[in-house]
Design an enzyme around this catalytic site. Sequence first.
Site, PDB file in Angstrom:
ATOM      1  N   GLY A  13       0.844  -1.199   0.000  1.00  0.00           N
ATOM      2  CA  GLY A  13       0.000   0.000   0.000  1.00  0.00           C
ATOM      3  C   GLY A  13       0.870   1.237   0.000  1.00  0.00           C
ATOM      4  O   GLY A  13       1.497   1.570   1.006  1.00  0.00           O
ATOM      5  N   ALA A  14       0.936   1.901  -1.172  1.00  0.00           N
ATOM      6  CA  ALA A  14       1.777   3.105  -1.309  1.00  0.00           C
ATOM      7  C   ALA A  14       0.885   4.334  -1.380  1.00  0.00           C
ATOM      8  O   ALA A  14       0.990   5.156  -2.286  1.00  0.00           O
ATOM      9  CB  ALA A  14       2.652   2.987  -2.567  1.00  0.00           C
ATOM     10  N   GLY A  18       1.100   4.688   3.637  1.00  0.00           N
ATOM     11  CA  GLY A  18       2.260   3.845   3.324  1.00  0.00           C
ATOM     12  C   GLY A  18       3.428   4.659   2.791  1.00  0.00           C
ATOM     13  O   GLY A  18       4.570   4.483   3.244  1.00  0.00           O
ATOM     14  N   ALA A 164      -1.701  13.307  10.303  1.00  0.00           N
ATOM     15  CA  ALA A 164      -2.766  14.033   9.612  1.00  0.00           C
ATOM     16  C   ALA A 164      -2.216  14.497   8.271  1.00  0.00           C
ATOM     17  O   ALA A 164      -1.019  14.820   8.152  1.00  0.00           O
ATOM     18  CB  ALA A 164      -3.223  15.223  10.450  1.00  0.00           C
ATOM     19  N   ASN A 224      -9.754   8.955  16.567  1.00  0.00           N
ATOM     20  CA  ASN A 224     -10.448   9.677  15.495  1.00  0.00           C
ATOM     21  C   ASN A 224     -11.849  10.099  15.917  1.00  0.00           C
ATOM     22  O   ASN A 224     -12.315  11.191  15.582  1.00  0.00           O
ATOM     23  CB  ASN A 224     -10.497   8.831  14.221  1.00  0.00           C
ATOM     24  CG  ASN A 224      -9.245   9.025  13.375  1.00  0.00           C
ATOM     25  OD1 ASN A 224      -8.359   9.804  13.746  1.00  0.00           O
ATOM     26  ND2 ASN A 224      -9.150   8.341  12.257  1.00  0.00           N
ATOM     27  N   CYS A 276     -11.025   9.574   6.667  1.00  0.00           N
ATOM     28  CA  CYS A 276     -11.069   8.686   7.841  1.00  0.00           C
ATOM     29  C   CYS A 276     -12.092   9.007   8.919  1.00  0.00           C
ATOM     30  O   CYS A 276     -12.659   8.078   9.490  1.00  0.00           O
ATOM     31  CB  CYS A 276      -9.683   8.598   8.451  1.00  0.00           C
ATOM     32  SG  CYS A 276      -8.556   7.742   7.344  1.00  0.00           S
TER      33      CYS A 276
HETATM   34  N1  LIG Z   1      -5.072   9.026   4.879  1.00  0.00           N
HETATM   35  C1  LIG Z   1      -4.683   9.236   6.119  1.00  0.00           C
HETATM   36  O1  LIG Z   1      -4.315  10.340   6.488  1.00  0.00           O
HETATM   37  C2  LIG Z   1      -4.674   8.120   7.119  1.00  0.00           C
HETATM   38  C3  LIG Z   1      -5.124   6.850   6.794  1.00  0.00           C
HETATM   39  N2  LIG Z   1      -5.096   5.833   7.717  1.00  0.00           N
HETATM   40  C4  LIG Z   1      -5.506   4.486   7.352  1.00  0.00           C
HETATM   41  O2  LIG Z   1      -4.474   3.903   6.553  1.00  0.00           O
HETATM   42  C5  LIG Z   1      -5.022   3.021   5.565  1.00  0.00           C
HETATM   43  C6  LIG Z   1      -4.559   3.454   4.195  1.00  0.00           C
HETATM   44  O3  LIG Z   1      -5.051   4.756   3.960  1.00  0.00           O
HETATM   45  P1  LIG Z   1      -4.530   5.613   2.713  1.00  0.00           P
HETATM   46  O4  LIG Z   1      -3.048   5.497   2.625  1.00  0.00           O
HETATM   47  O5  LIG Z   1      -5.144   6.945   2.856  1.00  0.00           O
HETATM   48  O6  LIG Z   1      -5.196   4.800   1.516  1.00  0.00           O
HETATM   49  P2  LIG Z   1      -4.890   4.908  -0.050  1.00  0.00           P
HETATM   50  O7  LIG Z   1      -6.113   4.500  -0.743  1.00  0.00           O
HETATM   51  O8  LIG Z   1      -4.242   6.216  -0.361  1.00  0.00           O
HETATM   52  O9  LIG Z   1      -3.749   3.800  -0.271  1.00  0.00           O
HETATM   53  C7  LIG Z   1      -3.972   2.433  -0.176  1.00  0.00           C
HETATM   54  C8  LIG Z   1      -3.181   1.743  -1.288  1.00  0.00           C
HETATM   55  O10 LIG Z   1      -3.176   0.331  -1.062  1.00  0.00           O
HETATM   56  C9  LIG Z   1      -3.088  -0.295  -2.340  1.00  0.00           C
HETATM   57  N3  LIG Z   1      -3.433  -1.705  -2.204  1.00  0.00           N
HETATM   58  C10 LIG Z   1      -4.649  -2.274  -1.991  1.00  0.00           C
HETATM   59  N4  LIG Z   1      -4.518  -3.608  -1.879  1.00  0.00           N
HETATM   60  C11 LIG Z   1      -3.196  -3.888  -2.024  1.00  0.00           C
HETATM   61  C12 LIG Z   1      -2.436  -5.096  -2.000  1.00  0.00           C
HETATM   62  N5  LIG Z   1      -2.991  -6.286  -1.784  1.00  0.00           N
HETATM   63  N6  LIG Z   1      -1.106  -5.006  -2.191  1.00  0.00           N
HETATM   64  C13 LIG Z   1      -0.511  -3.814  -2.402  1.00  0.00           C
HETATM   65  N7  LIG Z   1      -1.181  -2.643  -2.421  1.00  0.00           N
HETATM   66  C14 LIG Z   1      -2.508  -2.687  -2.240  1.00  0.00           C
HETATM   67  C15 LIG Z   1      -4.039   0.519  -3.192  1.00  0.00           C
HETATM   68  O11 LIG Z   1      -3.769   0.337  -4.563  1.00  0.00           O
HETATM   69  C16 LIG Z   1      -3.742   1.944  -2.689  1.00  0.00           C
HETATM   70  O12 LIG Z   1      -2.762   2.586  -3.499  1.00  0.00           O
HETATM   71  C17 LIG Z   1      -6.546   3.083   5.765  1.00  0.00           C
HETATM   72  O13 LIG Z   1      -6.911   2.011   6.589  1.00  0.00           O
HETATM   73  C18 LIG Z   1      -6.755   4.394   6.495  1.00  0.00           C
HETATM   74  O14 LIG Z   1      -7.895   4.353   7.321  1.00  0.00           O
HETATM   75  C19 LIG Z   1      -4.581   6.037   8.963  1.00  0.00           C
HETATM   76  C20 LIG Z   1      -4.104   7.263   9.335  1.00  0.00           C
HETATM   77  C21 LIG Z   1      -4.098   8.401   8.436  1.00  0.00           C
HETATM   78  O1  LIG Z   2      -6.898   8.480  10.574  1.00  0.00           O
HETATM   79  C1  LIG Z   2      -6.698   9.430   9.853  1.00  0.00           C
HETATM   80  O2  LIG Z   2      -6.882   9.450   8.638  1.00  0.00           O
HETATM   81  C2  LIG Z   2      -6.247  10.733  10.410  1.00  0.00           C
HETATM   82  O3  LIG Z   2      -7.429  11.564  10.523  1.00  0.00           O
HETATM   83  C3  LIG Z   2      -7.173  12.882  10.968  1.00  0.00           C
HETATM   84  O4  LIG Z   2      -6.288  13.544  10.077  1.00  0.00           O
HETATM   85  P1  LIG Z   2      -6.792  14.230   8.717  1.00  0.00           P
HETATM   86  O5  LIG Z   2      -8.151  13.750   8.375  1.00  0.00           O
HETATM   87  O6  LIG Z   2      -5.720  14.033   7.722  1.00  0.00           O
HETATM   88  O7  LIG Z   2      -6.850  15.792   9.032  1.00  0.00           O
HETATM   89  P2  LIG Z   2      -7.380  16.653  10.283  1.00  0.00           P
HETATM   90  O8  LIG Z   2      -6.428  17.741  10.523  1.00  0.00           O
HETATM   91  O9  LIG Z   2      -7.740  15.816  11.429  1.00  0.00           O
HETATM   92  O10 LIG Z   2      -8.708  17.322   9.681  1.00  0.00           O
HETATM   93  C4  LIG Z   2      -9.846  16.541   9.391  1.00  0.00           C
HETATM   94  C5  LIG Z   2     -10.990  17.456   9.010  1.00  0.00           C
HETATM   95  O11 LIG Z   2     -11.437  18.197  10.139  1.00  0.00           O
HETATM   96  C6  LIG Z   2     -11.462  19.579   9.843  1.00  0.00           C
HETATM   97  N1  LIG Z   2     -11.177  20.323  11.090  1.00  0.00           N
HETATM   98  C7  LIG Z   2     -10.068  20.039  11.815  1.00  0.00           C
HETATM   99  C8  LIG Z   2      -9.836  20.715  12.997  1.00  0.00           C
HETATM  100  C9  LIG Z   2     -10.734  21.686  13.445  1.00  0.00           C
HETATM  101  O12 LIG Z   2     -10.560  22.337  14.514  1.00  0.00           O
HETATM  102  N2  LIG Z   2     -11.838  21.948  12.695  1.00  0.00           N
HETATM  103  C10 LIG Z   2     -12.085  21.274  11.524  1.00  0.00           C
HETATM  104  O13 LIG Z   2     -13.121  21.530  10.873  1.00  0.00           O
HETATM  105  C11 LIG Z   2     -10.413  19.756   8.773  1.00  0.00           C
HETATM  106  O14 LIG Z   2     -10.628  20.928   8.040  1.00  0.00           O
HETATM  107  C12 LIG Z   2     -10.630  18.501   7.959  1.00  0.00           C
HETATM  108  O15 LIG Z   2     -11.699  18.655   7.070  1.00  0.00           O
HETATM  109  C13 LIG Z   2      -6.502  12.838  12.344  1.00  0.00           C
HETATM  110  O16 LIG Z   2      -6.179  14.173  12.753  1.00  0.00           O
HETATM  111  C14 LIG Z   2      -5.245  11.996  12.305  1.00  0.00           C
HETATM  112  O17 LIG Z   2      -4.676  11.880  13.613  1.00  0.00           O
HETATM  113  C15 LIG Z   2      -5.580  10.598  11.776  1.00  0.00           C
HETATM  114  O18 LIG Z   2      -4.400   9.820  11.659  1.00  0.00           O
END
Ligand SMILES: NC(=O)C1=CN([C@@H]2O[C@H](COP(=O)(O)OP(=O)(O)OC[C@H]3O[C@@H](n4cnc5c(N)ncnc54)[C@H](O)[C@@H]3O)[C@@H](O)[C@H]2O)C=CC1
Ligand SMILES: O=C(O)[C@H]1O[C@H](OP(=O)(O)OP(=O)(O)OC[C@H]2O[C@@H](n3ccc(=O)[nH]c3=O)[C@H](O)[C@@H]2O)[C@H](O)[C@@H](O)[C@@H]1O
EC number: 1.1.1.22
Length: 464
Positions: A13-14, A18, A164, A224, A276
């Site tokens: 997962g890139a 990732g 975030a 979250n 998320c």
């Molecule tokens: N986006 C964020 O800020 C955060 C996300 N998370 C969690 O992390 C996880 C990933 O989130 P994102 O990186 O945002 O998702 P994303 O959708 O950007 O990336 C996931 C990637 O995994 C790849 N993939 C799927 N199956 C695969 C396999 N079998 N082998 C290799 N690659 C594969 C997909 O093609 C995709 O590029 C989710 O569970 C999300 O809830 C946690 C904290 C922050």
């Molecule tokens: O699991 C996840 O994906 C991540 O979700 C959030 O991170 P993210 O969604 O990237 O960004 P945030 O800064 O949390 O903002 C989320 C949303 O809330 C809004 N927000 C944030 C803060 C605030 O005071 N008010 C508000 O409306 C932002 O504009 C945005 O739309 C969490 O902050 C991360 O800790 C977590 O890892």
Amino acid sequence: MSTEFTCRICCLGAGYVGGPTMTVIAKMCPDIKVTVCDLSERRIAAWNSKSLPIYEPGLQEIVEGARGKNLFFSTDIDAAVREADIIFVSVNTPTKKSGIGAGQAADLQYWELAGRHIASIAEGPKIIVEKSTVPVKTAAAMARVLESNSKFAFEVLSNPEFLAEGTAVEDLLRPDRVLVGGEQTPAGLAAIDKLANIYRRWVPTEKVLTTNLWSAELSKLTANAFLAQRISSINSISALCENTGADVDEVAHAIGVDSRIGPKFLRASVGFGGSCFQKDILNLVYLCRSFGLPEVANYWEAVITMNNWQKQRFAEKMVSAMFNTVSGKKIAVLGFAFKKDTGDTRETPAIHVCEQMIKEGAALSIYDPKVTVEQMNYDLGSPSPDKVCMEQDAYVACAGAHAIAVLTEWDEFKTLDYSRIYTSMVKPCFVFDGRNILDHAKLRQIGFQVFAIGKSFSNETVLD
Ligand SMILES: NC(=O)C1=CN([C@@H]2O[C@H](COP(=O)(O)OP(=O)(O)OC[C@H]3O[C@@H](n4cnc5c(N)ncnc54)[C@H](O)[C@@H]3O)[C@@H](O)[C@H]2O)C=CC1
Ligand SMILES: O=C(O)[C@H]1O[C@H](OP(=O)(O)OP(=O)(O)OC[C@H]2O[C@@H](n3ccc(=O)[nH]c3=O)[C@H](O)[C@@H]2O)[C@H](O)[C@@H](O)[C@@H]1O
């Protein structure tokens, strides 16, 4: 050459997690070989190019510093898995779209497929790290899948990610904490220690928390839910402020200086977005219902209900303020990403507001510094060009408009020349500041009718 490395890590997962997470591990641990894999050739090609697939401040430099030395992006998953000691799984875990639990439960198909793939090709024991956000108890299912499909021993760890978007690099370099959960057996504890020691190279040891598996899994969903709950709480108060003459920023400050409450995540807004918060709360709600805890489920579900209401309320306010019709009017939308410093539009409140305006017959001109035209078109269901146009410049987007809606808090919107914009717009000119970032007094002085979240609408022209 490969024997120079002390450890080999692979990540499936890139994506938004990732990519940056592995890049920072590679930067901080030059002796560890890190290979980030994805099924998507396009994504991997972008990671190997000058134009990374995601925008994060500071990321490009770190990738370029480590790529080809100890950081590799590859579609050759089998090779990377075979040589790895530790395999992170950071695949997407979206909300299920159909079947049992549709609309709430996490769709774990990518997770399970990744697990089965690892089991089918591994040629020795491995540590498997849950990086994706998953429902509590997923590690048990993963362990079963692995042990039923391979003769080797796997330790499954939970290492949820708290970064975030927009601040990913900073969050990864200086996290509030790193959480590693594992089985409380000698092998499990050894695996926890192995992973925790990697983080301890740059994260102070007191910030590397170790727990049992279920605590780690549940802590991620809980964190979250708490963060989103604060936003919904202040947004609920913002509606009351608009009706009473209180100012939501003053209220947020006054409560936030109480050290028991704290100042962060109290910014009232058009609503929270991102991939998320909603997904993880729905996942928590589903889990609670599955465990026979409807009161707990209802409690957390209200956070989503409030967020949906806030988005809708904002759109309705736009229509009512503009004399109860926006039909045929041009509205400039400044910002489409779900927050500043990212090009990510997943669950952005801008989608809801724009869709409502389109339904009301408005014509939109949208400008966002990082979101691509293709992405906006996709998110809005390919609207006809006479209904929605995407601009490359905020001034062009605003020219000839009846109103401006600020939907993302990009810094550059604060310093635009609003006198110049005012002269190019249709009068009366409205500003709907969905992020409370503009200087409202100055805008009113110029002549704008200003609506902001949680502030009384002091212009007299409103039909509310
Ligand atoms: N986006 C964020 O800020 C955060 C996300 N998370 C969690 O992390 C996880 C990933 O989130 P994102 O990186 O945002 O998702 P994303 O959708 O950007 O990336 C996931 C990637 O995994 C790849 N993939 C799927 N199956 C695969 C396999 N079998 N082998 C290799 N690659 C594969 C997909 O093609 C995709 O590029 C989710 O569970 C999300 O809830 C946690 C904290 C922050
Ligand atoms: O699991 C996840 O994906 C991540 O979700 C959030 O991170 P993210 O969604 O990237 O960004 P945030 O800064 O949390 O903002 C989320 C949303 O809330 C809004 N927000 C944030 C803060 C605030 O005071 N008010 C508000 O409306 C932002 O504009 C945005 O739309 C969490 O902050 C991360 O800790 C977590 O890892």
